[in-house]
Write a protein that holds these residues in place. Structure first.
Motif, PDB file in Angstrom:
ATOM      1  N   LEU A 138       0.845  -1.190   0.000  1.00  0.00           N
ATOM      2  CA  LEU A 138       0.000   0.000   0.000  1.00  0.00           C
ATOM      3  C   LEU A 138       0.883   1.243   0.000  1.00  0.00           C
ATOM      4  N   PHE A 139       0.508   2.226  -0.801  1.00  0.00           N
ATOM      5  CA  PHE A 139       1.256   3.479  -0.814  1.00  0.00           C
ATOM      6  C   PHE A 139       0.315   4.622  -1.192  1.00  0.00           C
TER       7      PHE A 139
ATOM      8  N   GLY B   8      -2.792   3.512  -3.260  1.00  0.00           N
ATOM      9  CA  GLY B   8      -2.481   2.574  -4.325  1.00  0.00           C
ATOM     10  C   GLY B   8      -2.223   1.210  -3.709  1.00  0.00           C
ATOM     11  N   CYS B   9      -2.608   0.148  -4.406  1.00  0.00           N
ATOM     12  CA  CYS B   9      -2.459  -1.205  -3.852  1.00  0.00           C
ATOM     13  C   CYS B   9      -1.970  -2.169  -4.917  1.00  0.00           C
TER      14      CYS B   9
ATOM     15  N   THR C 129      -0.419   0.345 -11.177  1.00  0.00           N
ATOM     16  CA  THR C 129      -1.312   0.883 -10.146  1.00  0.00           C
ATOM     17  C   THR C 129      -1.351   2.396 -10.190  1.00  0.00           C
ATOM     18  N   VAL C 130      -0.179   3.025 -10.276  1.00  0.00           N
ATOM     19  CA  VAL C 130      -0.114   4.496 -10.325  1.00  0.00           C
ATOM     20  C   VAL C 130      -0.819   5.016 -11.581  1.00  0.00           C
ATOM     21  N   ARG C 131      -0.602   4.353 -12.704  1.00  0.00           N
ATOM     22  CA  ARG C 131      -1.219   4.796 -13.967  1.00  0.00           C
ATOM     23  C   ARG C 131      -2.743   4.725 -13.895  1.00  0.00           C
ATOM     24  N   ASN C 132      -3.252   3.738 -13.161  1.00  0.00           N
ATOM     25  CA  ASN C 132      -4.704   3.535 -13.111  1.00  0.00           C
ATOM     26  C   ASN C 132      -5.424   4.422 -12.093  1.00  0.00           C
ATOM     27  N   MET C 133      -4.669   5.253 -11.387  1.00  0.00           N
ATOM     28  CA  MET C 133      -5.295   6.123 -10.375  1.00  0.00           C
ATOM     29  C   MET C 133      -5.915   7.342 -11.056  1.00  0.00           C
ATOM     30  N   THR C 134      -6.993   7.091 -11.776  1.00  0.00           N
ATOM     31  CA  THR C 134      -7.714   8.141 -12.495  1.00  0.00           C
ATOM     32  C   THR C 134      -8.843   8.686 -11.626  1.00  0.00           C
ATOM     33  N   ASP C 135      -9.489   9.736 -12.105  1.00  0.00           N
ATOM     34  CA  ASP C 135     -10.638  10.297 -11.388  1.00  0.00           C
ATOM     35  C   ASP C 135     -11.703   9.227 -11.147  1.00  0.00           C
ATOM     36  N   ARG C 136     -11.966   8.404 -12.162  1.00  0.00           N
ATOM     37  CA  ARG C 136     -12.997   7.356 -12.016  1.00  0.00           C
ATOM     38  C   ARG C 136     -12.598   6.350 -10.940  1.00  0.00           C
ATOM     39  N   TYR C 137     -11.312   5.968 -10.932  1.00  0.00           N
ATOM     40  CA  TYR C 137     -10.870   4.987  -9.947  1.00  0.00           C
ATOM     41  C   TYR C 137     -10.964   5.558  -8.526  1.00  0.00           C
ATOM     42  N   ILE C 138     -10.518   6.797  -8.359  1.00  0.00           N
ATOM     43  CA  ILE C 138     -10.528   7.418  -7.022  1.00  0.00           C
ATOM     44  C   ILE C 138     -11.960   7.525  -6.508  1.00  0.00           C
TER      45      ILE C 138
ATOM     46  N   PRO D 270      -8.669  -0.750   5.199  1.00  0.00           N
ATOM     47  CA  PRO D 270      -7.701  -1.643   4.550  1.00  0.00           C
ATOM     48  C   PRO D 270      -7.147  -2.681   5.521  1.00  0.00           C
ATOM     49  N   SER D 271      -7.140  -3.940   5.081  1.00  0.00           N
ATOM     50  CA  SER D 271      -6.574  -5.019   5.887  1.00  0.00           C
ATOM     51  C   SER D 271      -5.050  -4.951   5.799  1.00  0.00           C
ATOM     52  N   LEU D 272      -4.357  -5.215   6.916  1.00  0.00           N
ATOM     53  CA  LEU D 272      -2.908  -5.064   6.945  1.00  0.00           C
ATOM     54  C   LEU D 272      -2.154  -6.383   7.151  1.00  0.00           C
ATOM     55  N   THR D 273      -2.844  -7.511   7.047  1.00  0.00           N
ATOM     56  CA  THR D 273      -2.145  -8.795   7.118  1.00  0.00           C
ATOM     57  C   THR D 273      -1.207  -8.924   5.917  1.00  0.00           C
ATOM     58  N   ALA D 274       0.041  -9.292   6.161  1.00  0.00           N
ATOM     59  CA  ALA D 274       1.039  -9.492   5.097  1.00  0.00           C
ATOM     60  C   ALA D 274       1.152  -8.270   4.185  1.00  0.00           C
ATOM     61  N   THR D 275       1.010  -7.103   4.796  1.00  0.00           N
ATOM     62  CA  THR D 275       0.968  -5.852   4.031  1.00  0.00           C
ATOM     63  C   THR D 275       2.096  -4.922   4.453  1.00  0.00           C
ATOM     64  N   LEU D 276       2.784  -4.363   3.465  1.00  0.00           N
ATOM     65  CA  LEU D 276       3.782  -3.326   3.699  1.00  0.00           C
ATOM     66  C   LEU D 276       3.209  -1.995   3.231  1.00  0.00           C
ATOM     67  N   ILE D 277       3.375  -0.960   4.055  1.00  0.00           N
ATOM     68  CA  ILE D 277       2.926   0.385   3.705  1.00  0.00           C
ATOM     69  C   ILE D 277       4.160   1.244   3.456  1.00  0.00           C
TER      70      ILE D 277
END
Length: 433
Positions: free
Chosen positions: A290-291, A315-316, A339-348, A362-369
């Motif tokens: 996640l970022f 972003g995930c 992921t960054v490219r897909n962060m459009t107005d529609r996605y947000i 957001p679930s944080l199991t096995a997740t790096l932020i």
């Protein structure tokens, strides 16, 4: 001379005064203040410290100067003086009830500011003395949205410690608030006037979820990570200069699967893959990265200049640990790039609507932020004693990697991360390139 313990290590003793509640100098705002769905997800306290070295100006009146300026700047940033509440829709709002901002003056009368050393590696015990947290608060709703502590040191320097609820501001908004406060302290007009109306981020009616949002997926712990997380945390800082970053970009592009790559993408790819390897994740383990992505210019229309709030969306990236661990760097870099490219107005807006319907976190199991401060000018605030010499977090959770800019004009990125003690050695080895 600083106090030292039996091992010769300089110790820190801080004496706090009783907190004073600072109110806006003039009445401003409505009774309730709207928080968007981008704010709801990240309600939690961020603790930061900002170090100001001694100058020819005495620090005797720094508490008075900052307190008076805070009262003035709160007229524009009035929600900070309110308190968190749950509104009729079951979501967080700010009740502008005159709660005020707790302001504490403190002194480290026996120490120079150099006792703090390099604060990029969090020392919760030491830096925690420089941030005031209201002891009576039993939960987030009772915790002030902002607290301030100004600690004067024997050498003439001082530290500004803040505890701020992330639902109020992302990194850029926090920097702009600090700049406005500093300008006010120097009797200057605000160079950026805050735009406070967050209703422009309302969910659509009816909500319309157009994309999948894996950041909310609950992952099964196939790798016994919970046991690892109970270990003591060891923090390390790693510096990547322009030469190392160039090498990493070449590594990521050498198989031809991606044609270009930013420093953020390739460094995030390296850290995520090394983190999963060092934790010895089961190959079948699903893992997430996640970022935060600054989406101010990705909205249609873009958010106004000076927007105060959270102009970031998560972003995930999601994949199996085995694929991440065994693939070349281009694999993770490509996931991040897409992921960054897909962060459009529609996605947000789809993400905001997803929260409207599900109220998930957001679930944080096995997740790096990954949190990026490389473009945030925290140190550039000048309250009348010059710019800060260091800024950083007072604490850093185990699952967070922080990207910091290198100071003193050297173009490089520092990565600060905490790992379970048993995993840190392997992690360090994997970052050697």
């Amino acid at each position: 001379m600083d106090n030292r313990d039996s091992n010769g290590v300089a110790t820190l003793t801080v004496t706090r005064s009783e907190p004073v509640r600072v109110q806006p100098a003039e009445h401003a705002g409505d009774e309730y203040y709207f928080l968007s769905n981008l704010d709801q997800n990240i309600a939690g306290i961020m603790k930061t410290v900002h170090l100001f070295a001694a100058t020819s100006r005495s620090n005797e009146d720094v508490g008075q100067v900052l307190r008076d300026a805070l009262a003035k700047v709160l007229v524009r940033f009035y929600p900070f003086a309110g308190s968190l509440a749950v509104g009729s829709e079951g979501k967080l709002i700010v009740k502008c009830n005159g709660h005020g901002v707790p302001f504490v003056e403190a002194a480290a009368a026996e120490s120079g500011i150099e006792v703090l050393g390099d604060i990029s590696i969090p020392d919760h015990e030491k830096l925690g003395m420089l941030v005031y947290v209201e002891p009576e608060a039993k939960n987030l709703l009772e915790t002030p949205l902002l607290t301030v502590q100004v600690t004067r040191f024997k050498c003439g320097g001082f530290v500004l410690g803040l505890a701020m609820n992330h639902c109020m501001a992302d990194g850029l908004s926090c920097v702009e608030f600090l700049h406005s406060w500093a300008e006010t302290a120097r009797y200057l007009p605000m160079s950026i006037v805050p735009f406070l109306d967050r209703t422009i981020q309302r969910a659509r009616e009816p909500p319309k979820v157009e994309f999948s949002h894996p950041e909310y997926d609950e992952l099964k712990d196939e790798s016994n990570l919970t046991q690892l997380e109970s270990e003591p945390t060891q923090y390390r800082s790693f510096t990547f200069d322009s030469k190392k970053l160039g090498q990493l970009k070449n590594m990521a592009m050498e198989d031809g699967s991606i044609k270009s790559c930013t420093s953020f993408m390739v460094l995030s790819a390296l850290i995520w893959r090394s983190w999963a390897r060092a934790l010895n994740m089961d190959p079948r383990q699903k893992t997430k990265l996640l970022f935060a992505v600054d989406v101010r210019q990705r909205f249609g229309p873009p958010l106004p200049d000076g927007f105060f709030g959270n102009g970031i969306a998560l972003g995930c990236c999601l994949c199996e640990a085995g694929e991440l661990q065994n693939s070349p760097l281009s694999f993770a870099a490509s996931l991040i790039q897409t992921t960054v490219r897909n962060m459009t107005d529609r996605y947000i807006r789809s993400a905001m609507d997803f929260f409207e319907l599900n109220r998930s976190k957001p679930s944080l199991t096995a997740t790096l932020i990954i949190s990026t401060w490389t473009k945030l000018e925290f140190v550039s605030s000048d309250f009348g004693w010059g710019e800060a010499v260091q800024s950083g977090p007072a604490e850093l959770p185990q699952k967070v990697a922080l990207f910091l800019p290198q100071v003193k004009g050297i173009k490089s990125t520092r990565v600060v991360i905490g790992m379970p003690t048993s995993s840190m050695k392997a992690f360090q080895k994997m970052l050697e390139i």
